[in-house]
Scaffold this active site. Structure first.
Site: not given
Length: 343
Positions: A298, A201, A16, A265, A164
């Site tokens: 990540r 998201e 992120d 993200h 979600n």
């Protein structure tokens, strides 16, 4: 345009990623693998962020709504002050619909403010939770200022809509208070948005060439994770969903030929020449050992985002890693890390 590719990853094991360029310096933050703090780095070049000192500017509470799973901090500069938007959960939060159960993913959006010149050494003050209008899973807040007006875009669950999280926008009264009701811009509905999980998201907004590009990520966080975009004219009413056109296909996806999986993200910044830079996280393998939530590999990556003759972004594909990265077999749970099963 920059001649040499940006060395990737720009920072190891930071999902992120958010990069802000200010006064010739790059400020970096992202999810810390223990999910227990918010950290900042600073460097004059993107390629120097990995070696830059990392400063912890806030740690989670011992109990209460900010005591668990600190996710996806973003750093922004508004009216001469620094702000960090982040998501936090509460240990053992009771599930709203099921008595006597604990809800792990009970996140809400919170804000930190620093009015000192240097965010690395300045004092950060909690401005509390952003009241989005209703109580449900909320995360991944981003902010942008257009014509002197600040907006917030975030992901939140509506129990009446399958999935979600959807993406919402509102105008802000101040950097921690909404001035208008939340307006939904997109929900997971396309085939590429509903693989494993129904998710929209990780929004980020780029203002370029008379348009606003609102990128976002969708589906589960494995190889299926991909990015889409909403586009609005810069003069349009940004609180009107009809002002935004949604891509029907993903614009940035896994590139197995380059060994890159699940890119998403993202945030946007620019290089020293003023070229737009796409910042995102990605994995280099698909077989994850242990709990995926606590698998730290990540990697934060960046690459120049070119534009065509008509002024439209050419998203391209994630480029190969040019720096060493850990493999799945290299991963050991960091000290203090415990596994958490999804609620």
């Amino acid at each position: 345009m920059s001649q040499d590719p940006i060395p990737n990853p720009i920072v190891l094991q930071r999902a992120d990623p958010c990069v802000l360029r200010h006064d010739g310096q790059y400020y970096f933050t992202g999810s810390y693998p223990l999910y227990d703090r918010i950290v900042l780095r600073r460097a004059e070049r993107l390629e120097d962020l990995q070696a830059a000192d990392e400063v912890t500017i806030w740690t989670k509470h011992f109990e209460g709504p900010q005591s668990n799973l600190i996710w996806a901090p973003e750093i922004h500069r508004v009216n001469g002050a620094w702000y960090i938007y982040y998501a936090a959960a509460e240990i053992g939060h009771p599930h709203a619909d099921v008595p006597d159960t604990a809800e792990t993913f009970c996140h809400r959006v919170f804000v930190l403010e620093c009015t000192d010149e240097d965010p690395m050494t300045g004092e950060w003050v909690e401005r509390g939770k952003v009241d989005t209008g209703w109580e449900s899973f909320a995360l991944d807040a981003t902010s942008f200022v257009k014509d002197g007006t600040q907006y917030l875009v975030w992901a939140q669950q509506d129990f009446a809509i399958r999935g979600n999280s959807n993406l919402y926008i509102a105008r802000m009264e101040n950097p921690w208070t909404l001035a208008t009701e939340a307006v939904m811009l997109t929900k997971p509905e396309l085939d590429w948005e509903i693989e494993r999980f129904w998710v929209n998201e990780g929004p980020s907004v780029l203002q370029k060439n008379g348009k606003l590009y609102l990128s976002y990520s969708a589906s589960g966080t494995g190889p299926e994770y991909a990015m889409g975009v909403l586009i609005a004219d810069a003069e349009a009413d940004l609180l009107d969903p009809a002002s935004w056109t949604k891509s029907q296909e993903p614009v940035f996806t896994s590139a197995p030929e380059n060994g890159i999986y699940g890119p998403g993200h993202n945030s946007f910044t620019e290089d020293e020449d003023g070229e737009t830079v796409l910042v995102y996280h990605a994995r280099t393998y698909t077989e994850i050992l242990g709990d995926p939530l606590y698998e730290p590999n990540r990697q934060a990556c960046a690459q120049v985002l070119p534009f065509d003759a008509e002024g439209n972004p050419v998203w391209g594909t994630p480029q190969p890693m040019s720096r060493p990265v850990p493999t799945a077999l290299d991963v050991l749970p960091p000290e203090g890390m415990t596994e958490v099963a999804p609620a």
